[in-house]
Design a protein around this motif. Structure first.
Motif, PDB file in Angstrom:
ATOM      1  N   TYR A   1       7.935   0.044  22.761  1.00  0.00           N
ATOM      2  CA  TYR A   1       7.439   0.353  21.418  1.00  0.00           C
ATOM      3  C   TYR A   1       7.572   1.849  21.173  1.00  0.00           C
ATOM      4  CZ  TYR A   1       3.060   1.628  23.820  1.00  0.00           C
ATOM      5  OH  TYR A   1       2.131   2.184  24.649  1.00  0.00           O
ATOM      6  N   PRO A   2       7.865   2.246  19.927  1.00  0.00           N
ATOM      7  CA  PRO A   2       8.138   3.655  19.624  1.00  0.00           C
ATOM      8  C   PRO A   2       6.864   4.462  19.441  1.00  0.00           C
ATOM      9  CG  PRO A   2       8.353   2.364  17.637  1.00  0.00           C
ATOM     10  CD  PRO A   2       8.067   1.375  18.753  1.00  0.00           C
ATOM     11  N   GLY A   3       6.986   5.759  19.568  1.00  0.00           N
ATOM     12  CA  GLY A   3       5.892   6.655  19.250  1.00  0.00           C
ATOM     13  C   GLY A   3       5.801   6.883  17.748  1.00  0.00           C
ATOM     14  N   TRP A   4       4.789   7.606  17.364  1.00  0.00           N
ATOM     15  CA  TRP A   4       4.537   7.942  15.959  1.00  0.00           C
ATOM     16  C   TRP A   4       4.622   9.457  15.837  1.00  0.00           C
ATOM     17  CZ3 TRP A   4      -1.142   7.822  13.905  1.00  0.00           C
ATOM     18  CH2 TRP A   4      -1.181   8.258  12.571  1.00  0.00           C
ATOM     19  N   SER A   5       5.621   9.935  15.119  1.00  0.00           N
ATOM     20  CA  SER A   5       5.863  11.379  14.996  1.00  0.00           C
ATOM     21  C   SER A   5       4.875  11.998  14.010  1.00  0.00           C
ATOM     22  CB  SER A   5       7.294  11.651  14.532  1.00  0.00           C
ATOM     23  OG  SER A   5       8.219  11.164  15.473  1.00  0.00           O
TER      24      SER A   5
ATOM     25  N   ALA B   1       1.872   8.182  21.475  1.00  0.00           N
ATOM     26  CA  ALA B   1       2.943   7.996  22.442  1.00  0.00           C
ATOM     27  C   ALA B   1       3.607   6.640  22.259  1.00  0.00           C
ATOM     28  CB  ALA B   1       2.382   8.098  23.864  1.00  0.00           C
ATOM     29  N   GLY B   2       4.860   6.567  22.680  1.00  0.00           N
ATOM     30  CA  GLY B   2       5.545   5.292  22.805  1.00  0.00           C
ATOM     31  C   GLY B   2       5.410   4.784  24.236  1.00  0.00           C
TER      32      GLY B   2
ATOM     33  N   HIS C   1      -2.375   9.802  23.388  1.00  0.00           N
ATOM     34  CA  HIS C   1      -1.451   9.273  24.387  1.00  0.00           C
ATOM     35  C   HIS C   1      -1.439   7.746  24.394  1.00  0.00           C
ATOM     36  CE1 HIS C   1       1.229   9.600  27.757  1.00  0.00           C
ATOM     37  NE2 HIS C   1       0.429   8.900  28.548  1.00  0.00           N
ATOM     38  N   ALA C   2      -2.366   7.144  23.683  1.00  0.00           N
ATOM     39  CA  ALA C   2      -2.356   5.684  23.570  1.00  0.00           C
ATOM     40  C   ALA C   2      -1.268   5.251  22.598  1.00  0.00           C
ATOM     41  CB  ALA C   2      -3.715   5.195  23.086  1.00  0.00           C
ATOM     42  N   GLY C   3      -0.972   3.956  22.596  1.00  0.00           N
ATOM     43  CA  GLY C   3      -0.029   3.406  21.631  1.00  0.00           C
ATOM     44  C   GLY C   3      -0.761   2.943  20.384  1.00  0.00           C
ATOM     45  N   LEU C   4      -0.280   3.354  19.225  1.00  0.00           N
ATOM     46  CA  LEU C   4      -0.805   2.884  17.953  1.00  0.00           C
ATOM     47  C   LEU C   4       0.323   2.202  17.180  1.00  0.00           C
ATOM     48  CD1 LEU C   4      -2.936   6.001  16.873  1.00  0.00           C
ATOM     49  CD2 LEU C   4      -3.800   3.820  17.743  1.00  0.00           C
ATOM     50  N   GLU C   5      -0.057   1.257  16.348  1.00  0.00           N
ATOM     51  CA  GLU C   5       0.959   0.502  15.615  1.00  0.00           C
ATOM     52  C   GLU C   5       1.602   1.299  14.489  1.00  0.00           C
ATOM     53  OE1 GLU C   5      -0.835  -3.942  15.738  1.00  0.00           O
ATOM     54  OE2 GLU C   5      -2.261  -2.293  15.540  1.00  0.00           O
ATOM     55  N   CYS C   6       1.076   2.472  14.200  1.00  0.00           N
ATOM     56  CA  CYS C   6       1.620   3.289  13.122  1.00  0.00           C
ATOM     57  C   CYS C   6       3.102   3.622  13.341  1.00  0.00           C
ATOM     58  CB  CYS C   6       0.821   4.582  12.983  1.00  0.00           C
ATOM     59  SG  CYS C   6      -0.906   4.331  12.551  1.00  0.00           S
TER      60      CYS C   6
ATOM     61  N   GLY D   1       0.799  -1.217   0.000  1.00  0.00           N
ATOM     62  CA  GLY D   1       0.000   0.000   0.000  1.00  0.00           C
ATOM     63  C   GLY D   1       0.833   1.270   0.000  1.00  0.00           C
ATOM     64  N   ASP D   2       0.235   2.334  -0.547  1.00  0.00           N
ATOM     65  CA  ASP D   2       0.848   3.665  -0.534  1.00  0.00           C
ATOM     66  C   ASP D   2       0.360   4.479   0.658  1.00  0.00           C
ATOM     67  OD1 ASP D   2       2.078   3.513  -3.323  1.00  0.00           O
ATOM     68  OD2 ASP D   2      -0.036   3.166  -3.768  1.00  0.00           O
ATOM     69  N   ILE D   3      -0.871   4.199   1.089  1.00  0.00           N
ATOM     70  CA  ILE D   3      -1.521   4.930   2.178  1.00  0.00           C
ATOM     71  C   ILE D   3      -1.983   3.920   3.221  1.00  0.00           C
ATOM     72  CG2 ILE D   3      -3.526   6.349   2.799  1.00  0.00           C
ATOM     73  CD1 ILE D   3      -3.455   7.371  -0.160  1.00  0.00           C
ATOM     74  N   LEU D   4      -1.784   4.230   4.491  1.00  0.00           N
ATOM     75  CA  LEU D   4      -2.278   3.367   5.556  1.00  0.00           C
ATOM     76  C   LEU D   4      -3.354   4.101   6.352  1.00  0.00           C
ATOM     77  CD1 LEU D   4      -0.601   0.772   7.722  1.00  0.00           C
ATOM     78  CD2 LEU D   4      -1.798   2.590   8.929  1.00  0.00           C
ATOM     79  N   LEU D   5      -4.517   3.471   6.462  1.00  0.00           N
ATOM     80  CA  LEU D   5      -5.592   3.967   7.311  1.00  0.00           C
ATOM     81  C   LEU D   5      -5.690   3.032   8.508  1.00  0.00           C
ATOM     82  CD1 LEU D   5      -8.355   4.802   4.654  1.00  0.00           C
ATOM     83  CD2 LEU D   5      -6.534   6.295   5.534  1.00  0.00           C
ATOM     84  N   ASN D   6      -5.240   3.496   9.656  1.00  0.00           N
ATOM     85  CA  ASN D   6      -5.345   2.740  10.900  1.00  0.00           C
ATOM     86  C   ASN D   6      -6.709   3.062  11.519  1.00  0.00           C
ATOM     87  OD1 ASN D   6      -5.100   3.128  14.049  1.00  0.00           O
ATOM     88  ND2 ASN D   6      -3.676   1.490  13.535  1.00  0.00           N
ATOM     89  N   LEU D   7      -7.499   2.030  11.796  1.00  0.00           N
ATOM     90  CA  LEU D   7      -8.872   2.225  12.297  1.00  0.00           C
ATOM     91  C   LEU D   7      -8.956   1.866  13.774  1.00  0.00           C
ATOM     92  CD1 LEU D   7     -10.822   0.703   9.257  1.00  0.00           C
ATOM     93  CD2 LEU D   7      -9.910   3.015   9.531  1.00  0.00           C
ATOM     94  N   ASP D   8      -8.136   2.526  14.584  1.00  0.00           N
ATOM     95  CA  ASP D   8      -7.996   2.106  15.981  1.00  0.00           C
ATOM     96  C   ASP D   8      -8.003   3.276  16.955  1.00  0.00           C
ATOM     97  OD1 ASP D   8      -7.635   0.424  18.160  1.00  0.00           O
ATOM     98  OD2 ASP D   8      -5.464   0.296  17.912  1.00  0.00           O
TER      99      ASP D   8
END
Length: 485
Positions: A396-400, A182-183, A429-434, A163-170
Protein backbone atom coordinates in the motif's frame (compact mmCIF):
# COMPACT_ATOMS: atom_id res chain seq x y z
CA UNK A 1 -20.24 -4.49 29.90
CA UNK A 2 -20.32 -1.64 32.40
CA UNK A 3 -23.40 0.60 32.09
CA UNK A 4 -21.11 3.48 33.00
CA UNK A 5 -20.17 3.65 29.30
CA UNK A 6 -23.62 5.03 28.47
CA UNK A 7 -23.23 7.85 30.99
CA UNK A 8 -20.05 9.20 29.43
CA UNK A 9 -20.02 12.44 27.46
CA UNK A 10 -20.62 12.93 24.63
CA UNK A 11 -23.34 10.33 25.11
CA UNK A 12 -24.14 10.20 21.40
CA UNK A 13 -20.65 8.88 20.58
CA UNK A 14 -20.40 6.39 23.44
CA UNK A 15 -23.85 4.98 22.68
CA UNK A 16 -22.82 4.33 19.08
CA UNK A 17 -19.47 2.89 20.16
CA UNK A 18 -21.20 0.44 22.51
CA UNK A 19 -23.62 -0.60 19.78
CA UNK A 20 -20.74 -1.08 17.33
CA UNK A 21 -18.66 -3.07 19.82
CA UNK A 22 -21.51 -5.54 20.21
CA UNK A 23 -20.96 -6.58 16.58
CA UNK A 24 -18.08 -8.96 15.68
CA UNK A 25 -15.91 -7.24 13.06
CA UNK A 26 -12.65 -9.02 12.33
CA UNK A 27 -10.73 -8.05 9.21
CA UNK A 28 -11.83 -10.01 6.12
CA UNK A 29 -14.98 -11.19 7.92
CA UNK A 30 -16.97 -7.97 8.15
CA UNK A 31 -20.32 -9.29 6.88
CA UNK A 32 -22.06 -8.66 10.23
CA UNK A 33 -20.78 -5.12 10.66
CA UNK A 34 -21.53 -4.26 7.01
CA UNK A 35 -25.13 -5.37 7.53
CA UNK A 36 -25.21 -3.42 10.82
CA UNK A 37 -24.06 -0.24 9.08
CA UNK A 38 -26.42 -0.68 6.13
CA UNK A 39 -29.35 -1.02 8.55
CA UNK A 40 -28.15 2.01 10.47
CA UNK A 41 -28.15 4.25 7.39
CA UNK A 42 -31.41 2.91 5.98
CA UNK A 43 -33.20 3.29 9.30
CA UNK A 44 -32.20 6.96 9.34
CA UNK A 45 -33.71 7.36 5.87
CA UNK A 46 -30.44 8.46 4.23
CA UNK A 47 -28.96 7.40 0.91
CA UNK A 48 -27.11 4.22 1.89
CA UNK A 49 -25.28 1.75 -0.30
CA UNK A 50 -22.26 -0.52 -0.41
CA UNK A 51 -19.81 -0.82 -3.26
CA UNK A 52 -18.70 -4.05 -4.89
CA UNK A 53 -16.05 -4.81 -2.24
CA UNK A 54 -18.20 -4.03 0.80
CA UNK A 55 -17.39 -0.43 1.71
CA UNK A 56 -20.49 1.35 3.02
CA UNK A 57 -21.38 4.91 1.96
CA UNK A 58 -24.07 7.00 3.68
CA UNK A 59 -24.98 10.57 2.67
CA UNK A 60 -26.75 13.12 4.85
CA UNK A 61 -27.99 16.48 3.48
CA UNK A 62 -26.74 19.74 4.92
CA UNK A 63 -28.58 21.48 7.72
CA UNK A 64 -30.29 24.82 6.91
CA UNK A 65 -27.78 27.56 6.16
CA UNK A 66 -25.00 25.12 5.17
CA UNK A 67 -26.25 23.92 1.79
CA UNK A 68 -23.70 26.01 -0.12
CA UNK A 69 -20.71 24.64 1.85
CA UNK A 70 -18.28 22.09 0.46
CA UNK A 71 -19.26 18.47 1.04
CA UNK A 72 -17.19 16.71 3.69
CA UNK A 73 -16.38 13.01 3.43
CA UNK A 74 -15.89 11.52 6.90
CA UNK A 75 -13.89 8.28 6.73
CA UNK A 76 -13.09 5.46 9.16
CA UNK A 77 -12.65 1.70 8.83
CA UNK A 78 -15.09 -0.91 10.13
CA UNK A 79 -12.71 -3.76 10.99
CA UNK A 80 -10.72 -4.11 14.18
CA UNK A 81 -7.68 -6.07 15.31
CA UNK A 82 -8.65 -9.15 17.33
CA UNK A 83 -6.06 -9.84 20.02
CA UNK A 84 -6.51 -11.30 23.50
CA UNK A 85 -4.38 -12.40 26.40
CA UNK A 86 -3.58 -16.11 26.47
CA UNK A 87 -5.49 -16.59 29.72
CA UNK A 88 -8.59 -14.72 28.51
CA UNK A 89 -11.51 -16.85 27.36
CA UNK A 90 -13.25 -14.90 24.64
CA UNK A 91 -14.80 -15.71 21.24
CA UNK A 92 -14.43 -12.75 18.89
CA UNK A 93 -16.83 -14.36 16.41
CA UNK A 94 -19.78 -14.40 18.79
CA UNK A 95 -19.12 -12.06 21.72
CA UNK A 96 -19.25 -8.30 22.00
CA UNK A 97 -16.28 -6.45 23.48
CA UNK A 98 -16.48 -6.25 27.29
CA UNK A 99 -15.74 -2.61 28.12
CA UNK A 100 -15.20 -0.90 31.46
CA UNK A 101 -14.17 2.53 32.75
CA UNK A 102 -11.01 3.11 34.80
CA UNK A 103 -10.35 6.75 35.62
CA UNK A 104 -10.12 8.70 32.38
CA UNK A 105 -9.86 5.55 30.27
CA UNK A 106 -12.21 3.13 28.60
CA UNK A 107 -10.64 -0.34 28.39
CA UNK A 108 -11.60 -3.91 27.50
CA UNK A 109 -11.38 -7.04 29.66
CA UNK A 110 -8.39 -8.96 28.31
CA UNK A 111 -8.94 -8.10 24.63
CA UNK A 112 -8.41 -5.31 22.19
CA UNK A 113 -10.95 -2.52 22.67
CA UNK A 114 -11.68 -1.67 19.05
CA UNK A 115 -11.21 2.06 19.61
CA UNK A 116 -8.96 1.75 16.55
CA UNK A 117 -10.98 2.65 14.51
CA UNK A 118 -14.31 2.15 16.25
CA UNK A 119 -14.20 5.58 17.87
CA UNK A 120 -13.95 7.12 14.41
CA UNK A 121 -16.85 5.00 13.14
CA UNK A 122 -18.95 5.82 16.23
CA UNK A 123 -18.25 9.53 15.84
CA UNK A 124 -19.47 9.49 12.24
CA UNK A 125 -22.54 7.51 13.30
CA UNK A 126 -23.22 10.14 15.99
CA UNK A 127 -23.15 12.92 13.39
CA UNK A 128 -25.44 10.99 11.08
CA UNK A 129 -27.93 10.32 13.89
CA UNK A 130 -27.88 13.82 15.39
CA UNK A 131 -30.66 16.31 14.67
CA UNK A 132 -29.28 19.45 16.31
CA UNK A 133 -25.71 19.77 14.97
CA UNK A 134 -25.12 22.28 12.14
CA UNK A 135 -23.10 20.81 9.31
CA UNK A 136 -22.45 20.93 5.54
CA UNK A 137 -23.44 18.05 3.25
CA UNK A 138 -21.91 14.91 4.76
CA UNK A 139 -20.72 11.74 3.09
CA UNK A 140 -19.72 8.88 5.39
CA UNK A 141 -17.25 6.33 4.01
CA UNK A 142 -16.85 3.18 6.10
CA UNK A 143 -14.10 1.04 4.60
CA UNK A 144 -13.45 -2.64 5.22
CA UNK A 145 -10.29 -4.67 5.85
CA UNK A 146 -7.99 -1.78 6.69
CA UNK A 147 -5.98 -3.75 9.20
CA UNK A 148 -4.92 -6.65 6.95
CA UNK A 149 -4.29 -5.05 3.59
CA UNK A 150 -6.48 -1.97 3.10
CA UNK A 151 -8.39 -3.90 0.46
CA UNK A 152 -11.50 -1.81 1.03
CA UNK A 153 -9.69 1.41 0.13
CA UNK A 154 -7.94 -0.30 -2.77
CA UNK A 155 -11.29 -1.60 -4.06
CA UNK A 156 -13.06 1.75 -3.91
CA UNK A 157 -13.42 3.05 -7.47
CA UNK A 158 -13.10 6.63 -8.61
CA UNK A 159 -16.33 8.50 -9.21
CA UNK A 160 -18.21 7.09 -6.20
CA UNK A 161 -17.33 9.74 -3.63
CA UNK A 162 -18.69 13.28 -4.02
CA UNK A 163 -16.90 15.07 -1.19
CA UNK A 164 -14.50 17.98 -1.64
CA UNK A 165 -12.77 17.48 1.72
CA UNK A 166 -11.89 14.21 3.45
CA UNK A 167 -11.56 14.00 7.23
CA UNK A 168 -9.95 10.69 8.16
CA UNK A 169 -10.68 9.93 11.84
CA UNK A 170 -8.04 7.27 12.39
CA UNK A 171 -5.08 8.77 14.24
CA UNK A 172 -4.32 8.41 17.94
CA UNK A 173 -2.96 11.61 19.47
CA UNK A 174 -5.46 14.39 20.10
CA UNK A 175 -2.94 17.20 19.70
CA UNK A 176 -1.89 16.14 16.20
CA UNK A 177 -3.15 16.81 12.69
CA UNK A 178 -1.75 14.25 10.27
CA UNK A 179 -0.99 15.18 6.68
CA UNK A 180 1.06 12.14 5.63
CA UNK A 181 1.80 8.51 6.42
CA UNK A 182 4.10 5.62 5.59
CA UNK A 183 3.49 3.00 2.96
CA UNK A 184 3.95 -0.70 3.63
CA UNK A 185 4.63 -4.12 2.16
CA UNK A 186 4.29 -7.66 3.53
CA UNK A 187 7.40 -9.81 3.34
CA UNK A 188 6.42 -13.48 3.66
CA UNK A 189 9.06 -16.23 3.85
CA UNK A 190 8.19 -19.93 3.54
CA UNK A 191 10.14 -23.17 3.33
CA UNK A 192 9.71 -26.88 3.86
CA UNK A 193 11.81 -28.92 6.24
CA UNK A 194 12.27 -32.63 6.77
CA UNK A 195 10.86 -33.87 10.03
CA UNK A 196 12.99 -36.33 11.96
CA UNK A 197 11.84 -38.92 14.46
CA UNK A 198 12.78 -38.00 17.99
CA UNK A 199 15.59 -39.92 19.63
CA UNK A 200 14.58 -42.51 22.23
CA UNK A 201 15.31 -41.19 25.67
CA UNK A 202 15.05 -37.48 24.76
CA UNK A 203 13.25 -35.28 27.25
CA UNK A 204 10.81 -32.50 26.31
CA UNK A 205 10.34 -28.89 27.34
CA UNK A 206 7.77 -26.22 26.64
CA UNK A 207 9.05 -22.65 26.39
CA UNK A 208 6.75 -19.63 26.72
CA UNK A 209 7.46 -15.95 26.23
CA UNK A 210 4.58 -13.79 27.41
CA UNK A 211 3.67 -10.63 29.29
CA UNK A 212 4.95 -8.24 26.64
CA UNK A 213 3.01 -5.06 25.91
CA UNK A 214 2.73 -5.55 22.15
CA UNK A 215 1.04 -2.74 20.28
CA UNK A 216 0.79 -1.08 16.89
CA UNK A 217 3.77 -1.90 14.70
CA UNK A 218 3.65 1.56 13.12
CA UNK A 219 2.67 3.91 15.92
CA UNK A 220 4.76 2.21 18.63
CA UNK A 221 7.67 0.68 16.71
CA UNK A 222 10.08 3.34 18.01
CA UNK A 223 9.48 2.61 21.70
CA UNK A 224 11.89 -0.30 22.00
CA UNK A 225 9.18 -2.76 22.98
CA UNK A 226 10.04 -6.43 23.15
CA UNK A 227 9.27 -8.65 20.15
CA UNK A 228 8.31 -12.16 21.31
CA UNK A 229 9.60 -13.74 18.11
CA UNK A 230 13.03 -12.18 18.48
CA UNK A 231 13.19 -13.14 22.16
CA UNK A 232 12.19 -16.75 21.49
CA UNK A 233 14.72 -16.97 18.69
CA UNK A 234 17.48 -15.81 21.02
CA UNK A 235 16.53 -18.55 23.46
CA UNK A 236 16.55 -21.15 20.68
CA UNK A 237 19.94 -19.93 19.52
CA UNK A 238 21.22 -20.61 23.04
CA UNK A 239 19.65 -24.06 23.06
CA UNK A 240 21.21 -24.99 19.72
CA UNK A 241 24.57 -25.32 21.47
CA UNK A 242 23.13 -28.28 23.37
CA UNK A 243 21.67 -30.05 20.32
CA UNK A 244 18.18 -28.92 21.27
CA UNK A 245 15.57 -29.80 18.61
CA UNK A 246 12.41 -27.84 17.80
CA UNK A 247 9.17 -29.79 17.58
CA UNK A 248 6.73 -26.90 17.04
CA UNK A 249 6.76 -23.12 17.30
CA UNK A 250 4.05 -20.47 17.24
CA UNK A 251 4.85 -16.80 17.83
CA UNK A 252 2.91 -13.63 17.19
CA UNK A 253 -0.01 -13.30 14.81
CA UNK A 254 -1.21 -10.21 12.98
CA UNK A 255 1.29 -8.46 10.73
CA UNK A 256 0.60 -4.99 12.17
CA UNK A 257 0.83 -6.00 15.83
CA UNK A 258 4.13 -6.22 17.69
CA UNK A 259 4.11 -9.85 18.88
CA UNK A 260 3.45 -10.25 22.61
CA UNK A 261 3.67 -14.02 23.00
CA UNK A 262 5.56 -17.02 21.61
CA UNK A 263 5.38 -20.73 22.40
CA UNK A 264 7.77 -23.52 21.48
CA UNK A 265 8.12 -27.28 22.07
CA UNK A 266 11.68 -28.63 22.13
CA UNK A 267 13.43 -31.97 22.70
CA UNK A 268 16.78 -32.43 24.41
CA UNK A 269 19.25 -35.22 25.12
CA UNK A 270 18.89 -35.77 28.86
CA UNK A 271 22.67 -35.68 29.32
CA UNK A 272 22.59 -31.95 28.47
CA UNK A 273 19.70 -31.09 30.77
CA UNK A 274 21.60 -29.46 33.64
CA UNK A 275 23.92 -27.38 31.46
CA UNK A 276 21.11 -26.36 29.12
CA UNK A 277 18.76 -25.21 31.89
CA UNK A 278 21.54 -23.28 33.61
CA UNK A 279 22.48 -21.43 30.43
CA UNK A 280 18.84 -20.90 29.49
CA UNK A 281 18.19 -19.28 32.85
CA UNK A 282 21.16 -16.93 32.46
CA UNK A 283 20.08 -15.80 29.00
CA UNK A 284 16.46 -15.37 30.11
CA UNK A 285 17.58 -13.14 32.99
CA UNK A 286 19.79 -11.11 30.64
CA UNK A 287 16.85 -10.50 28.32
CA UNK A 288 14.57 -9.44 31.17
CA UNK A 289 17.21 -7.04 32.50
CA UNK A 290 17.67 -5.50 29.06
CA UNK A 291 13.93 -4.92 28.71
CA UNK A 292 13.02 -4.20 32.34
CA UNK A 293 12.15 -0.54 31.71
CA UNK A 294 9.88 -1.07 28.69
CA UNK A 295 8.69 -4.59 29.49
CA UNK A 296 8.46 -5.00 33.30
CA UNK A 297 5.94 -7.86 32.96
CA UNK A 298 7.97 -9.99 30.57
CA UNK A 299 7.79 -13.65 31.56
CA UNK A 300 10.03 -16.40 30.16
CA UNK A 301 9.01 -19.85 31.31
CA UNK A 302 10.48 -23.27 30.61
CA UNK A 303 8.75 -26.37 31.93
CA UNK A 304 9.06 -30.13 31.37
CA UNK A 305 6.61 -31.60 28.87
CA UNK A 306 6.06 -34.71 26.82
CA UNK A 307 8.75 -34.97 24.08
CA UNK A 308 7.64 -34.27 20.50
CA UNK A 309 7.48 -37.35 18.31
CA UNK A 310 8.81 -35.42 15.31
CA UNK A 311 11.38 -32.59 15.31
CA UNK A 312 13.19 -30.35 12.84
CA UNK A 313 16.34 -31.55 11.15
CA UNK A 314 19.40 -29.72 12.44
CA UNK A 315 20.19 -28.09 9.10
CA UNK A 316 16.76 -26.52 8.67
CA UNK A 317 16.63 -25.51 12.33
CA UNK A 318 20.00 -23.77 12.09
CA UNK A 319 18.88 -21.82 9.00
CA UNK A 320 15.64 -20.80 10.69
CA UNK A 321 17.32 -19.53 13.85
CA UNK A 322 20.16 -17.74 12.09
CA UNK A 323 17.92 -16.09 9.51
CA UNK A 324 15.60 -14.66 12.17
CA UNK A 325 18.64 -13.55 14.16
CA UNK A 326 19.94 -11.71 11.09
CA UNK A 327 16.59 -10.25 9.98
CA UNK A 328 16.11 -6.64 11.03
CA UNK A 329 13.31 -5.86 13.47
CA UNK A 330 12.32 -2.39 14.70
CA UNK A 331 13.37 1.05 13.48
CA UNK A 332 15.65 0.89 10.46
CA UNK A 333 15.98 4.62 9.70
CA UNK A 334 14.69 7.95 11.04
CA UNK A 335 13.49 10.68 8.71
CA UNK A 336 16.09 13.29 7.77
CA UNK A 337 13.41 15.83 6.81
CA UNK A 338 10.78 15.48 9.58
CA UNK A 339 12.08 15.55 13.18
CA UNK A 340 11.38 12.46 15.32
CA UNK A 341 9.56 10.62 12.51
CA UNK A 342 10.41 6.99 11.91
CA UNK A 343 11.13 6.70 8.21
CA UNK A 344 11.60 2.95 7.77
CA UNK A 345 10.94 -0.06 10.00
CA UNK A 346 10.19 -3.77 10.04
CA UNK A 347 8.05 -5.92 12.33
CA UNK A 348 8.78 -9.66 12.47
CA UNK A 349 5.15 -10.32 13.22
CA UNK A 350 4.68 -14.06 13.04
CA UNK A 351 6.83 -17.20 13.12
CA UNK A 352 5.30 -20.64 12.79
CA UNK A 353 6.93 -24.07 12.62
CA UNK A 354 4.52 -26.94 12.17
CA UNK A 355 4.43 -30.31 10.42
CA UNK A 356 7.26 -29.70 7.98
CA UNK A 357 6.39 -26.08 7.13
CA UNK A 358 7.99 -22.80 8.27
CA UNK A 359 6.17 -19.48 7.88
CA UNK A 360 7.57 -16.05 8.71
CA UNK A 361 5.49 -12.89 8.24
CA UNK A 362 6.96 -9.38 8.32
CA UNK A 363 5.45 -5.94 7.72
CA UNK A 364 7.93 -3.42 6.35
CA UNK A 365 6.98 0.27 6.40
CA UNK A 366 8.53 3.48 5.12
CA UNK A 367 7.63 7.04 4.23
CA UNK A 368 10.09 6.71 1.32
CA UNK A 369 9.18 4.14 -1.33
CA UNK A 370 12.76 3.35 -2.31
CA UNK A 371 13.78 2.89 1.32
CA UNK A 372 10.85 0.56 1.90
CA UNK A 373 11.92 -1.64 -0.97
CA UNK A 374 15.56 -1.49 0.11
CA UNK A 375 14.71 -2.95 3.52
CA UNK A 376 12.28 -5.45 1.97
CA UNK A 377 15.04 -6.63 -0.37
CA UNK A 378 17.45 -6.94 2.56
CA UNK A 379 14.96 -9.19 4.35
CA UNK A 380 14.35 -11.15 1.17
CA UNK A 381 18.08 -11.73 0.76
CA UNK A 382 18.46 -12.86 4.37
CA UNK A 383 15.69 -15.43 4.12
CA UNK A 384 16.66 -16.64 0.64
CA UNK A 385 20.17 -17.37 1.87
CA UNK A 386 18.51 -19.68 4.41
CA UNK A 387 16.58 -21.54 1.72
CA UNK A 388 13.25 -19.74 2.01
CA UNK A 389 10.96 -18.71 -0.81
CA UNK A 390 10.06 -15.06 -0.30
CA UNK A 391 6.97 -13.26 -1.55
CA UNK A 392 6.12 -9.54 -1.54
CA UNK A 393 2.43 -8.74 -1.22
CA UNK A 394 0.01 -6.46 0.61
CA UNK A 395 1.57 -3.33 -0.89
CA UNK A 396 0.00 0.00 0.00
CA UNK A 397 1.28 3.50 -0.84
CA UNK A 398 2.21 6.30 1.51
CA UNK A 399 0.43 9.63 1.71
CA UNK A 400 2.57 12.58 0.63
CA UNK A 401 2.15 15.68 2.85
CA UNK A 402 0.61 18.84 1.39
CA UNK A 403 1.61 21.70 3.70
CA UNK A 404 -0.39 24.15 1.53
CA UNK A 405 -3.70 22.33 2.07
CA UNK A 406 -6.74 24.57 2.64
CA UNK A 407 -8.34 22.21 5.16
CA UNK A 408 -5.03 22.04 7.03
CA UNK A 409 -4.99 25.84 7.32
CA UNK A 410 -8.58 25.81 8.57
CA UNK A 411 -8.11 23.00 11.11
CA UNK A 412 -4.89 24.54 12.46
CA UNK A 413 -6.69 27.83 13.03
CA UNK A 414 -9.66 26.17 14.72
CA UNK A 415 -7.43 24.07 16.99
CA UNK A 416 -5.44 27.12 18.12
CA UNK A 417 -8.63 29.13 18.72
CA UNK A 418 -10.24 26.35 20.77
CA UNK A 419 -7.29 25.06 22.77
CA UNK A 420 -4.96 28.10 22.89
CA UNK A 421 -1.97 26.25 21.48
CA UNK A 422 -0.62 25.19 18.12
CA UNK A 423 -1.42 21.64 17.00
CA UNK A 424 1.38 19.33 15.96
CA UNK A 425 1.25 18.98 12.19
CA UNK A 426 2.81 15.60 11.52
CA UNK A 427 3.22 12.65 9.25
CA UNK A 428 2.85 9.28 10.98
CA UNK A 429 4.60 5.95 10.53
CA UNK A 430 1.35 4.00 10.54
CA UNK A 431 -0.57 3.25 7.37
CA UNK A 432 -3.60 5.42 6.64
CA UNK A 433 -6.06 4.95 3.81
CA UNK A 434 -5.58 8.54 2.67
CA UNK A 435 -2.65 7.53 0.45
CA UNK A 436 -4.80 5.05 -1.46
CA UNK A 437 -7.90 7.25 -1.59
CA UNK A 438 -5.78 10.13 -2.85
CA UNK A 439 -4.80 8.08 -5.91
CA UNK A 440 -8.46 7.73 -6.90
CA UNK A 441 -9.50 11.23 -5.78
CA UNK A 442 -6.43 13.42 -6.36
CA UNK A 443 -8.35 16.68 -5.93
CA UNK A 444 -9.81 15.81 -2.55
CA UNK A 445 -8.25 17.86 0.28
CA UNK A 446 -7.37 15.61 3.24
CA UNK A 447 -6.31 15.67 6.89
CA UNK A 448 -6.47 13.04 9.63
CA UNK A 449 -7.03 13.42 13.38
CA UNK A 450 -8.59 11.56 16.29
CA UNK A 451 -8.74 11.11 20.07
CA UNK A 452 -5.89 9.74 22.15
CA UNK A 453 -5.72 5.95 21.96
CA UNK A 454 -2.91 3.99 23.62
CA UNK A 455 -1.88 0.35 23.15
CA UNK A 456 -3.75 -0.15 19.87
CA UNK A 457 -3.56 -3.70 18.47
CA UNK A 458 -3.01 -5.13 21.96
CA UNK A 459 -5.20 -6.08 24.95
CA UNK A 460 -3.86 -2.96 26.66
CA UNK A 461 -5.72 -0.76 24.15
CA UNK A 462 -7.50 2.14 25.83
CA UNK A 463 -9.02 5.47 24.88
CA UNK A 464 -9.05 8.68 26.89
CA UNK A 465 -12.55 9.91 27.79
CA UNK A 466 -11.52 13.56 28.09
CA UNK A 467 -9.69 13.25 24.77
CA UNK A 468 -12.87 12.06 23.04
CA UNK A 469 -14.62 15.16 24.39
CA UNK A 470 -11.83 17.36 23.02
CA UNK A 471 -11.92 15.58 19.65
CA UNK A 472 -15.70 15.98 19.38
CA UNK A 473 -15.51 19.70 20.15
CA UNK A 474 -12.81 20.12 17.49
CA UNK A 475 -14.77 18.21 14.85
CA UNK A 476 -18.01 20.10 15.42
CA UNK A 477 -16.23 23.44 14.99
CA UNK A 478 -14.64 22.21 11.75
CA UNK A 479 -18.09 21.33 10.39
CA UNK A 480 -19.38 24.81 11.27
CA UNK A 481 -16.46 26.51 9.53
CA UNK A 482 -16.38 24.39 6.38
CA UNK A 483 -15.64 26.73 3.43
CA UNK A 484 -18.25 27.58 0.80
CA UNK A 485 -18.11 25.90 -2.59
Amino acid sequence: MSNTIFQLEPKLIWEQFANLNAVPRPSKNEEKVIAFMMNFGNNLGFETFKDEVGNVIIRKPATPGFVNRKMITLQSHLDMVHQKNADTEFDFDTQGIQMFVEGDWVKAKGTTLGADNGLGVATIMALLKSNDIPHPPLEALFTIDEETGMTGAFGLKGGILKGDILLNLDTEEDDEIDIGCAGGIDVTAKRHYNEKSSVHGDIGFEIKVKGLKGGHSGIEIHKGLGNANKIMNRLLYTGSKYNMRVGALQGGGLRNAIPRESWCKVNLDKTHEVAFLEQFGLVAEDIKKELKVMEPNLSIIIAPSKPSKRVMGLGAQEKLVKSIYAAHNGVYAMSASIPDLVETSNNIARVQVKEGEILINCLTRSAVETAKMDLANALKSTFELAGFEVEFKGFYPGWSPNPDSEILRITKGIYKDLFKEEPKVVACHAGLECGILGQYYPNMDMVSFGPTILGAHSPDERVSISSVQKFWKFLLKILKETPVK
